[in-house]
Design a protein around this motif. Structure first.
Motif, PDB file in Angstrom:
ATOM      1  N   LEU A   5       0.875  -1.169   0.000  1.00 52.93           N
ATOM      2  CA  LEU A   5       0.000   0.000   0.000  1.00 52.93           C
ATOM      3  C   LEU A   5       0.912   1.217   0.000  1.00 52.93           C
ATOM      4  N   TYR A   6       0.736   2.080  -0.972  1.00 52.56           N
ATOM      5  CA  TYR A   6       1.632   3.220  -1.124  1.00 52.56           C
ATOM      6  C   TYR A   6       0.831   4.504  -1.239  1.00 52.56           C
ATOM      7  N   GLY A   7       1.294   5.521  -0.561  1.00 47.65           N
ATOM      8  CA  GLY A   7       0.707   6.847  -0.692  1.00 47.65           C
ATOM      9  C   GLY A   7       1.801   7.845  -0.997  1.00 47.65           C
ATOM     10  N   GLU A   8       1.585   8.675  -2.012  1.00 46.64           N
ATOM     11  CA  GLU A   8       2.531   9.732  -2.353  1.00 46.64           C
ATOM     12  C   GLU A   8       2.017  11.033  -1.754  1.00 46.64           C
ATOM     13  N   ASP A   9       2.841  11.678  -0.938  1.00 45.73           N
ATOM     14  CA  ASP A   9       2.411  12.883  -0.245  1.00 45.73           C
ATOM     15  C   ASP A   9       2.139  14.037  -1.202  1.00 45.73           C
ATOM     16  N   ALA A  10       1.121  14.809  -0.872  1.00 44.10           N
ATOM     17  CA  ALA A  10       0.839  16.061  -1.565  1.00 44.10           C
ATOM     18  C   ALA A  10       1.877  17.092  -1.114  1.00 44.10           C
ATOM     19  N   ALA A  11       2.017  18.127  -1.899  1.00 41.83           N
ATOM     20  CA  ALA A  11       2.934  19.215  -1.528  1.00 41.83           C
ATOM     21  C   ALA A  11       2.473  19.838  -0.211  1.00 41.83           C
ATOM     22  N   ASP A  33      -0.923  -6.170  15.692  1.00 45.88           N
ATOM     23  CA  ASP A  33      -1.464  -7.042  16.743  1.00 45.88           C
ATOM     24  C   ASP A  33      -2.145  -8.272  16.158  1.00 45.88           C
ATOM     25  N   GLN A  34      -2.688  -8.140  14.954  1.00 52.63           N
ATOM     26  CA  GLN A  34      -3.339  -9.260  14.273  1.00 52.63           C
ATOM     27  C   GLN A  34      -2.336 -10.146  13.535  1.00 52.63           C
ATOM     28  N   GLY A  35      -1.047  -9.782  13.575  1.00 54.71           N
ATOM     29  CA  GLY A  35      -0.018 -10.557  12.897  1.00 54.71           C
ATOM     30  C   GLY A  35      -0.037 -10.393  11.382  1.00 54.71           C
ATOM     31  N   ARG A  36      -0.599  -9.279  10.890  1.00 55.41           N
ATOM     32  CA  ARG A  36      -0.766  -9.076   9.454  1.00 55.41           C
ATOM     33  C   ARG A  36       0.195  -8.041   8.861  1.00 55.41           C
ATOM     34  N   LEU A  37       0.944  -7.333   9.702  1.00 56.60           N
ATOM     35  CA  LEU A  37       1.814  -6.257   9.225  1.00 56.60           C
ATOM     36  C   LEU A  37       3.238  -6.747   9.042  1.00 56.60           C
ATOM     37  N   LEU A  38       3.744  -6.654   7.818  1.00 54.71           N
ATOM     38  CA  LEU A  38       5.131  -7.027   7.539  1.00 54.71           C
ATOM     39  C   LEU A  38       6.063  -5.849   7.786  1.00 54.71           C
ATOM     40  N   LEU A  39       5.694  -4.685   7.268  1.00 58.59           N
ATOM     41  CA  LEU A  39       6.480  -3.469   7.485  1.00 58.59           C
ATOM     42  C   LEU A  39       5.648  -2.254   7.167  1.00 58.59           C
ATOM     43  N   ALA A  40       6.033  -1.128   7.723  1.00 60.56           N
ATOM     44  CA  ALA A  40       5.347   0.130   7.454  1.00 60.56           C
ATOM     45  C   ALA A  40       6.267   1.275   7.829  1.00 60.56           C
ATOM     46  N   GLY A  41       6.193   2.337   7.058  1.00 63.01           N
ATOM     47  CA  GLY A  41       6.963   3.520   7.408  1.00 63.01           C
ATOM     48  C   GLY A  41       6.893   4.591   6.344  1.00 63.01           C
ATOM     49  N   PRO A  42       7.333   5.788   6.724  1.00 64.11           N
ATOM     50  CA  PRO A  42       7.337   6.916   5.794  1.00 64.11           C
ATOM     51  C   PRO A  42       8.599   6.934   4.947  1.00 64.11           C
ATOM     52  N   ALA A  63       1.322  -5.457   4.078  1.00 63.62           N
ATOM     53  CA  ALA A  63       0.510  -6.169   5.062  1.00 63.62           C
ATOM     54  C   ALA A  63      -0.335  -7.231   4.371  1.00 63.62           C
ATOM     55  N   GLU A  64      -0.837  -8.139   5.174  1.00 63.16           N
ATOM     56  CA  GLU A  64      -1.679  -9.225   4.671  1.00 63.16           C
ATOM     57  C   GLU A  64      -3.147  -8.826   4.730  1.00 63.16           C
ATOM     58  N   PHE A  65      -3.834  -9.062   3.629  1.00 56.88           N
ATOM     59  CA  PHE A  65      -5.274  -8.825   3.541  1.00 56.88           C
ATOM     60  C   PHE A  65      -5.903  -9.999   2.803  1.00 56.88           C
ATOM     61  N   PRO A  66      -7.203 -10.243   3.007  1.00 58.25           N
ATOM     62  CA  PRO A  66      -7.862 -11.350   2.321  1.00 58.25           C
ATOM     63  C   PRO A  66      -7.927 -11.163   0.802  1.00 58.25           C
ATOM     64  N   SER A  67      -7.905  -9.894   0.356  1.00 53.27           N
ATOM     65  CA  SER A  67      -7.998  -9.611  -1.074  1.00 53.27           C
ATOM     66  C   SER A  67      -7.476  -8.198  -1.346  1.00 53.27           C
ATOM     67  N   GLN A  68      -7.235  -7.919  -2.622  1.00 56.78           N
ATOM     68  CA  GLN A  68      -6.809  -6.571  -2.983  1.00 56.78           C
ATOM     69  C   GLN A  68      -7.921  -5.564  -2.678  1.00 56.78           C
ATOM     70  N   ALA A  69      -9.151  -5.959  -2.889  1.00 58.47           N
ATOM     71  CA  ALA A  69     -10.274  -5.064  -2.591  1.00 58.47           C
ATOM     72  C   ALA A  69     -10.304  -4.693  -1.115  1.00 58.47           C
ATOM     73  N   GLU A  70     -10.034  -5.663  -0.232  1.00 59.08           N
ATOM     74  CA  GLU A  70      -9.989  -5.380   1.209  1.00 59.08           C
ATOM     75  C   GLU A  70      -8.834  -4.434   1.543  1.00 59.08           C
ATOM     76  N   ALA A  71      -7.676  -4.646   0.920  1.00 58.77           N
ATOM     77  CA  ALA A  71      -6.530  -3.762   1.149  1.00 58.77           C
ATOM     78  C   ALA A  71      -6.846  -2.346   0.675  1.00 58.77           C
ATOM     79  N   GLU A  72      -7.524  -2.242  -0.464  1.00 67.97           N
ATOM     80  CA  GLU A  72      -7.893  -0.919  -0.984  1.00 67.97           C
ATOM     81  C   GLU A  72      -8.887  -0.224  -0.063  1.00 67.97           C
ATOM     82  N   ARG A  73      -9.849  -0.973   0.470  1.00 67.35           N
ATOM     83  CA  ARG A  73     -10.807  -0.384   1.427  1.00 67.35           C
ATOM     84  C   ARG A  73     -10.099   0.083   2.686  1.00 67.35           C
TER      85      ARG A  73
END
Length: 100
Positions: A5-11, A33-42, A63-73
């Motif tokens: 999951l990637y976000g590009e910052d606005a100015a 806590d759910q054991g689904r996060l591999l890594l995260a950071g800015p 991170a782990e999600f059941p589907s791409q749609a769930e990750a997008e939500r």
């Protein structure tokens, strides 16, 4: 399955980012806590661990999600998206090769 999951910052989004950071981190803590996060950071905007007023270029979560749609939500509901920190964001399937 894992997703990037990637976000590009606005100015000039540092102030918005800092205003909702605690809420954003709480959501990441839940994934952890759910054991689904591999890594995260800015992604610092400059070559420094603490970019100061230069701020950040974006954020990356794997991170782990059941589907791409769930990750997008999940990403769409993130405080950084709601606050306008990101000018764009996306989700892609991720295949971990290393470490195993």
């Amino acid at each position: 399955m894992l997703y990037a999951l990637y976000g590009e910052d606005a100015a000039d989004s540092l102030e918005k980012r800092l205003a909702v950071r605690a809420e954003h981190l709480a959501r990441l803590q839940t994934l952890h806590d759910q054991g689904r996060l591999l890594l995260a950071g800015p992604l610092p905007a400059i070559d420094a661990a603490d970019p100061g007023p230069a701020g950040f270029a974006g954020s990356l979560i794997v991170a782990e999600f059941p589907s791409q749609a769930e990750a997008e939500r999940w990403l769409q509901a993130d405080p950084y998206v709601a606050a306008g920190v990101f000018r764009s964001h996306w989700v892609r399937p991720f295949k971990q090769v290393f470490p195993k």
